[in-house]
Design an enzyme around this catalytic site. Structure first.
Site, PDB file in Angstrom:
ATOM      1  N   ARG A   1      -1.933 -64.195  -1.526  1.00 32.63           N
ATOM      2  CA  ARG A   1      -2.509 -63.833  -2.839  1.00 32.63           C
ATOM      3  C   ARG A   1      -2.882 -64.765  -3.372  1.00 32.63           C
ATOM      4  NH1 ARG A   1      -1.990 -59.546  -1.349  1.00 32.63           N
ATOM      5  NH2 ARG A   1      -0.268 -58.058  -1.962  1.00 32.63           N
TER       6      ARG A   1
ATOM      7  N   GLU B   1      -8.337 -62.570  -9.937  1.00 36.19           N
ATOM      8  CA  GLU B   1      -9.291 -61.259  -9.448  1.00 36.19           C
ATOM      9  C   GLU B   1      -9.083 -59.774  -9.901  1.00 36.19           C
ATOM     10  OE1 GLU B   1      -7.514 -61.490  -5.004  1.00 36.19           O
ATOM     11  OE2 GLU B   1      -6.907 -59.123  -5.483  1.00 36.19           O
TER      12      GLU B   1
ATOM     13  N   HIS C   1     -10.918 -59.025  -1.595  1.00 35.96           N
ATOM     14  CA  HIS C   1      -9.753 -58.652  -1.096  1.00 35.96           C
ATOM     15  C   HIS C   1      -9.742 -57.383   0.011  1.00 35.96           C
ATOM     16  CE1 HIS C   1      -5.263 -58.234  -2.641  1.00 35.96           C
ATOM     17  NE2 HIS C   1      -5.252 -57.830  -1.372  1.00 35.96           N
TER      18      HIS C   1
HETATM   19  P1  NAP Z   1       6.190 -61.123   5.954  1.00 39.70           P
HETATM   20  O1  NAP Z   1       6.182 -60.846   7.227  1.00 39.70           O
HETATM   21  O2  NAP Z   1       7.007 -60.876   4.999  1.00 39.70           O
HETATM   22  O3  NAP Z   1       5.778 -62.716   6.047  1.00 39.70           O
HETATM   23  C1  NAP Z   1       5.861 -63.800   4.887  1.00 39.70           C
HETATM   24  C2  NAP Z   1       6.260 -65.188   5.431  1.00 39.70           C
HETATM   25  O4  NAP Z   1       6.149 -66.159   4.459  1.00 39.70           O
HETATM   26  C3  NAP Z   1       7.554 -65.391   5.804  1.00 39.70           C
HETATM   27  O5  NAP Z   1       7.452 -65.751   7.318  1.00 39.70           O
HETATM   28  C4  NAP Z   1       8.383 -65.968   5.033  1.00 39.70           C
HETATM   29  O6  NAP Z   1       9.131 -66.972   5.598  1.00 39.70           O
HETATM   30  C5  NAP Z   1       7.351 -66.985   4.434  1.00 39.70           C
HETATM   31  N1  NAP Z   1       7.761 -67.205   2.965  1.00 39.70           N
HETATM   32  C6  NAP Z   1       8.070 -66.663   1.975  1.00 39.70           C
HETATM   33  N2  NAP Z   1       8.293 -67.502   0.941  1.00 39.70           N
HETATM   34  C7  NAP Z   1       7.840 -68.531   1.447  1.00 39.70           C
HETATM   35  C8  NAP Z   1       7.650 -69.934   0.646  1.00 39.70           C
HETATM   36  N3  NAP Z   1       8.293 -70.001  -0.606  1.00 39.70           N
HETATM   37  N4  NAP Z   1       7.206 -70.976   1.349  1.00 39.70           N
HETATM   38  C9  NAP Z   1       6.715 -70.824   2.471  1.00 39.70           C
HETATM   39  N5  NAP Z   1       6.685 -69.750   3.203  1.00 39.70           N
HETATM   40  C10 NAP Z   1       7.444 -68.719   2.594  1.00 39.70           C
HETATM   41  O7  NAP Z   1       4.741 -60.881   5.129  1.00 39.70           O
HETATM   42  P2  NAP Z   1       3.087 -60.394   5.892  1.00 39.70           P
HETATM   43  O8  NAP Z   1       3.452 -58.905   5.964  1.00 39.70           O
HETATM   44  O9  NAP Z   1       3.001 -61.367   7.003  1.00 39.70           O
HETATM   45  O10 NAP Z   1       2.363 -60.531   4.586  1.00 39.70           O
HETATM   46  C11 NAP Z   1       2.119 -61.940   3.827  1.00 39.70           C
HETATM   47  C12 NAP Z   1       1.346 -61.773   2.404  1.00 39.70           C
HETATM   48  O11 NAP Z   1       0.085 -61.281   2.749  1.00 39.70           O
HETATM   49  C13 NAP Z   1       1.912 -60.471   1.731  1.00 39.70           C
HETATM   50  O12 NAP Z   1       3.184 -60.672   0.983  1.00 39.70           O
HETATM   51  C14 NAP Z   1       0.701 -60.293   1.045  1.00 39.70           C
HETATM   52  O13 NAP Z   1       0.793 -60.770  -0.320  1.00 39.70           O
HETATM   53  C15 NAP Z   1      -0.449 -60.745   1.902  1.00 39.70           C
HETATM   54  N6  NAP Z   1      -1.321 -59.573   2.158  1.00 39.70           N
HETATM   55  C16 NAP Z   1      -2.685 -59.587   1.964  1.00 39.70           C
HETATM   56  C17 NAP Z   1      -3.608 -58.537   2.296  1.00 39.70           C
HETATM   57  C18 NAP Z   1      -5.027 -58.769   2.194  1.00 39.70           C
HETATM   58  O14 NAP Z   1      -5.663 -57.899   1.765  1.00 39.70           O
HETATM   59  N7  NAP Z   1      -5.508 -59.931   2.015  1.00 39.70           N
HETATM   60  C19 NAP Z   1      -3.055 -57.635   3.112  1.00 39.70           C
HETATM   61  C20 NAP Z   1      -1.738 -57.625   3.394  1.00 39.70           C
HETATM   62  C21 NAP Z   1      -0.880 -58.649   3.064  1.00 39.70           C
HETATM   63  P3  NAP Z   1      10.427 -67.028   6.600  1.00 39.70           P
HETATM   64  O15 NAP Z   1      10.016 -66.016   7.510  1.00 39.70           O
HETATM   65  O16 NAP Z   1      10.360 -68.241   7.028  1.00 39.70           O
HETATM   66  O17 NAP Z   1      11.549 -66.828   5.618  1.00 39.70           O
END
Ligand code: NAP
Length: 314
Positions: free
Chosen positions: A232, A261, A279
């Site tokens: 994000r 954005e 994005h």
């Molecule tokens: P996820 O499986 O929930 O993974 C997020 C990871 O971030 C988890 O491992 C979590 O830690 C870690 N985290 C949470 N808070 C944190 C903090 N304060 N400091 C450091 N690490 C932290 O989510 P995901 O499916 O991988 O997606 C991640 C993000 O990508 C989404 O939330 C979304 O915003 C973004 N995204 C972007 C696109 C795009 O089009 N560019 C598409 C999809 C998603 P722990 O496991 O260690 O607790």
């Protein structure tokens, strides 16, 4: 079909998907009737369909006394009033897993594009300079370098998996130490940035991670370090990023998401070592279809069993 008006769709998500939601669930469309939230029909709404970009704010939840599920299209819940939903026992689902590979692919695309200067190289050929000048400046090697991942979740893990083919060493910093992971955990983001040649941001957005990637992180990453953000825009301090790039304190940046954005400041876009995509992490035909199917599956499950398939919290 579920009962008429039990499903409220907050924003259009493409003609085919809008039609499918109407056909299957009789979804009513907020953008076609803005008075809906203040009308008597609001009481009948049991489920909302929204997108992660549009979100679902407190006002919307408060207007729907019978709301029991918010089915969101996309990953992350930073645009949804999660605390209010939780306090009312409203379930929230999103569409994780099915998009991980495409977002990870794009992170790698951005790494390659920035490090190997692919965008400028393409322009160089198109401008006819290849024929005239014949020499293109040297770029930066990726294979064998060090890859740091901020947020070892689904997408972070998918990015890490792809590093094997590039013979890269991978370390991560996350909210917690993943004891079951073979990857090395760095105790702080600064330690990770100091160690990394490339830093990929893959943690959620929202207040807890706002500007987590700050000027101190850019200093630690250093003048040859490359930052990639597919998470994000809010996670990266944009003003600090521009300063670091302008002062040559950072080697480059690949950004699929950006603070404020859509759009990106010209001070960023005029830099050759920056590649910005609009994005589009999950934006392939295959993945978008899978995300739509998952929203429909979540809604169907909710109406059939009372539970969504992909609850964001239990
Ligand atoms: P996820 O499986 O929930 O993974 C997020 C990871 O971030 C988890 O491992 C979590 O830690 C870690 N985290 C949470 N808070 C944190 C903090 N304060 N400091 C450091 N690490 C932290 O989510 P995901 O499916 O991988 O997606 C991640 C993000 O990508 C989404 O939330 C979304 O915003 C973004 N995204 C972007 C696109 C795009 O089009 N560019 C598409 C999809 C998603 P722990 O496991 O260690 O607790």
């Amino acid at each position: 079909m579920e009962t008429e008006s039990a499903v409220l769709q907050l924003t259009s998500m493409g003609q085919a998907f809008d039609d499918a939601l109407r056909q299957r669930f009789g979804a009513i469309r907020l953008w076609e009737d803005k008075t809906l939230l203040t009308s008597e029909r609001a009481a009948a709404v049991a489920a909302i369909v929204t997108s992660v970009r549009y979100g679902c704010d407190q006002r919307t939840i408060q207007a729907l006394p019978g709301l029991r599920a918010i089915c969101s299209w996309g990953a992350g819940v930073d645009t949804i009033a999660v605390d209010l939903a939780k306090s009312r026992g409203i379930q929230i689902s999103n569409t994780p897993d099915v998009l991980d590979d495409c977002v990870a692919d794009l992170a790698w695309g951005l790494m390659l594009a920035v490090a190997r200067d692919i965008v400028s190289a393409n322009q160089y050929v198109r401008n006819g300079e290849w024929r005239e000048l014949g020499k293109f400046p040297l770029s930066t090697r990726i294979s064998g370098k060090r890859l740091g991942i901020l947020g070892l979740g689904r997408i972070g893990a998918a990015v890490a998996k792809r590093a094997i083919g590039f013979s890269m060493e991978v370390r991560y910093f996350s909210r917690s130490h993943h004891q079951d992971s073979l990857l090395a955990f760095e105790p702080s983001l600064l330690d990770l940035a100091k160690w990394s040649d490339f830093l990929v941001v893959a943690c959620p957005g929202g207040p807890a991670t706002k500007h987590l990637v700050s000027s101190a992180v850019f200093e630690a990453l250093g003048p040859n370090g490359i930052l990639i953000n597919v998470a994000r825009g809010s996670v990266v301090d944009l003003a600090a990023l521009i300063n670091a790039l302008e002062q040559n304190k950072l080697g480059g940046a690949g950004l699929d998401v950006i603070e404020g954005e859509p759009g990106a400041p010209s001070r960023l876009l005029e830099r050759r070592n920056v590649v910005v995509t609009p994005h589009v992490g999950s934006a392939t035909r295959e993945t978008r279809l899978a995300m739509e199917r998952l929203v429909i599956d979540n809604l169907s499950s909710f109406f059939r069993t009372g539970r969504v398939l992909n609850p964001v919290f239990q």
